[in-house]
Design a protein around this motif. Structure first.
Motif, short mmCIF file in Angstrom:
data_model
loop_
_atom_site.label_atom_id
_atom_site.label_comp_id
_atom_site.label_asym_id
_atom_site.label_seq_id
_atom_site.Cartn_x
_atom_site.Cartn_y
_atom_site.Cartn_z
N THR A 158 0.83 -1.21 0.00
CA THR A 158 0.00 0.00 0.00
C THR A 158 0.86 1.25 0.00
OG1 THR A 158 -1.81 -1.15 1.12
CG2 THR A 158 -1.78 1.26 1.27
N LEU A 159 1.93 1.25 0.78
CA LEU A 159 2.85 2.39 0.77
C LEU A 159 3.55 2.51 -0.58
CD1 LEU A 159 4.40 2.01 4.34
CD2 LEU A 159 2.69 3.67 3.59
N GLN A 160 3.86 1.40 -1.20
CA GLN A 160 4.46 1.45 -2.54
C GLN A 160 3.47 1.99 -3.55
OE1 GLN A 160 7.77 0.82 -3.31
NE2 GLN A 160 7.12 1.82 -5.21
N LEU A 161 2.20 1.67 -3.37
CA LEU A 161 1.15 2.21 -4.25
C LEU A 161 1.17 3.74 -4.21
CD1 LEU A 161 -1.49 1.39 -5.92
CD2 LEU A 161 -2.71 1.79 -3.77
N VAL A 162 1.30 4.28 -3.00
CA VAL A 162 1.35 5.74 -2.86
C VAL A 162 2.62 6.29 -3.50
CG1 VAL A 162 1.37 7.67 -1.24
CG2 VAL A 162 -0.04 5.66 -0.76
N ARG A 163 3.76 5.62 -3.31
CA ARG A 163 5.00 6.07 -3.94
C ARG A 163 4.85 6.11 -5.47
NH1 ARG A 163 7.18 2.12 -0.49
NH2 ARG A 163 8.08 3.03 1.42
N ASP A 164 4.25 5.07 -6.03
CA ASP A 164 4.08 5.02 -7.47
C ASP A 164 3.14 6.13 -7.95
OD1 ASP A 164 5.74 2.81 -7.52
OD2 ASP A 164 4.09 1.36 -7.60
N PHE A 165 2.12 6.42 -7.18
CA PHE A 165 1.22 7.53 -7.51
C PHE A 165 1.96 8.86 -7.46
CE2 PHE A 165 -1.52 10.94 -5.90
CZ PHE A 165 -2.49 10.99 -6.90
N ARG A 166 2.79 9.05 -6.44
CA ARG A 166 3.51 10.31 -6.28
C ARG A 166 4.51 10.56 -7.40
NH1 ARG A 166 0.45 13.19 -4.04
NH2 ARG A 166 0.00 13.04 -1.82
N ALA A 167 4.92 9.52 -8.10
CA ALA A 167 5.85 9.72 -9.21
C ALA A 167 5.25 10.60 -10.29
CB ALA A 167 6.25 8.37 -9.81
N GLY A 168 3.91 10.66 -10.35
CA GLY A 168 3.27 11.48 -11.37
C GLY A 168 2.35 12.55 -10.83
#
Length: 276
Positions: A81-91
């Motif tokens: 779930t935290l990685q999901l947020v990281r991936d979202f923050r990339a864009g």
């Protein structure tokens, strides 16, 4: 200023209420969940709540419970779930992200480690529904110290004697639960909600977002007329569920059905003048 306070300040400047959307992380799978998350701002979401799947979600109704079980079955974890947020923050570095869930997964992960990782991933706030103000030392105060907003729930049974304790360390916004019961279980009364929001605002300068039971654009507009924002969750996870194939896998409809619903909700809410 956090992303949350900045976004609500922008909404106030625009003179309109906001739309807060909820999705369950990892539902129905990690790839689709990320695609939905990335699509929400463009469809009209002002703030996004990301549900952390948990096996015993006591405040959630059947729709969100089922979404959590789908996500857990697909292998979703707090780390993912935290990685999901990281991936979202990339864009997207502007849209506020709030993690919503229960204390058990955080406790198992480790509070200090969780707060550092959440902050590093780009999380802006937390809603942890099973930690009352009397337990602020467990997570609320450490979260605030780490730079994360800790968002409290107020309910129809939270009276004026209880509100000061609920609001004491609340940051970002106040989440008003518009019904007594679990998520998605009833339709809120817009007039009662407006009166409750006004009462809460007598105790705080924070924005008040209203959720639980809001499913349609018309309902969202009616609730938004008396609040700073409206929260929609069960309807979105139901849009995911009804788009899945017979095996429970995502289909080409999954992303488009959620986007279509969010656009309709956003258009309805954006047409409502912000409450005074």
């Amino acid at each position: 200023m956090t992303r949350i306070s900045t976004r609500f300040a922008d909404l106030a400047a625009e003179g309109r209420p906001g739309l807060v959307t909820f999705i369950t992380a990892g539902d129905p799978d990690g790839k689709t969940s990320l695609a939905i998350l990335k699509a929400l701002p463009g469809a009209g979401a002002d703030v996004i709540e990301v549900g952390v799947p948990f096996t015993d979600p006591m405040a959630d109704g059947p729709a969100i419970q089922a979404a959590g079980l789908r996500a857990l079955k697909a292998g979703q974890t707090l780390e993912k779930t935290l990685q999901l947020v990281r991936d979202f923050r990339a864009g997207d570095d502007a849209t506020p992200i709030v993690l919503m869930g229960y204390f058990n997964p955080v406790y198992v992960y480790g509070v200090e480690r969780f707060l550092a990782d959440a902050r590093g991933a780009g999380v802006d706030g937390l809603i942890v529904v099973d930690l009352p103000p009397e337990e602020d030392d467990e997570l609320c105060l450490p979260a605030l110290k780490a730079g994360l907003d800790f968002i409290r729930l107020a309910t129809p049974t939270t009276d004026d004697n209880r509100l000061p304790a609920v609001l004491k360390h609340t940051a970002g916004f106040v989440y008003y639960v518009s019904i007594t019961g679990i998520t998605g279980s009833a339709t809120p009364d817009a007039d009662l909600v407006s009166a409750a929001v006004a009462r809460i605002k007598g105790h705080t300068t924070l924005p008040v977002a209203v959720g639980f039971g809001v499913k349609t654009p018309a309902q969202a507009a009616a609730i938004a007329a008396g609040a700073d924002a409206v929260v929609v969750g069960s309807a979105l996870v139901e849009a995911v569920r009804t788009s899945l194939d017979e095996t429970g896998a995502a289909t080409p409809r999954t992303l488009s059905d959620v986007e279509t619903l969010v656009r309709g909700l956003s258009e309805a809410v954006r047409g409502v003048p912000r409450r005074a």
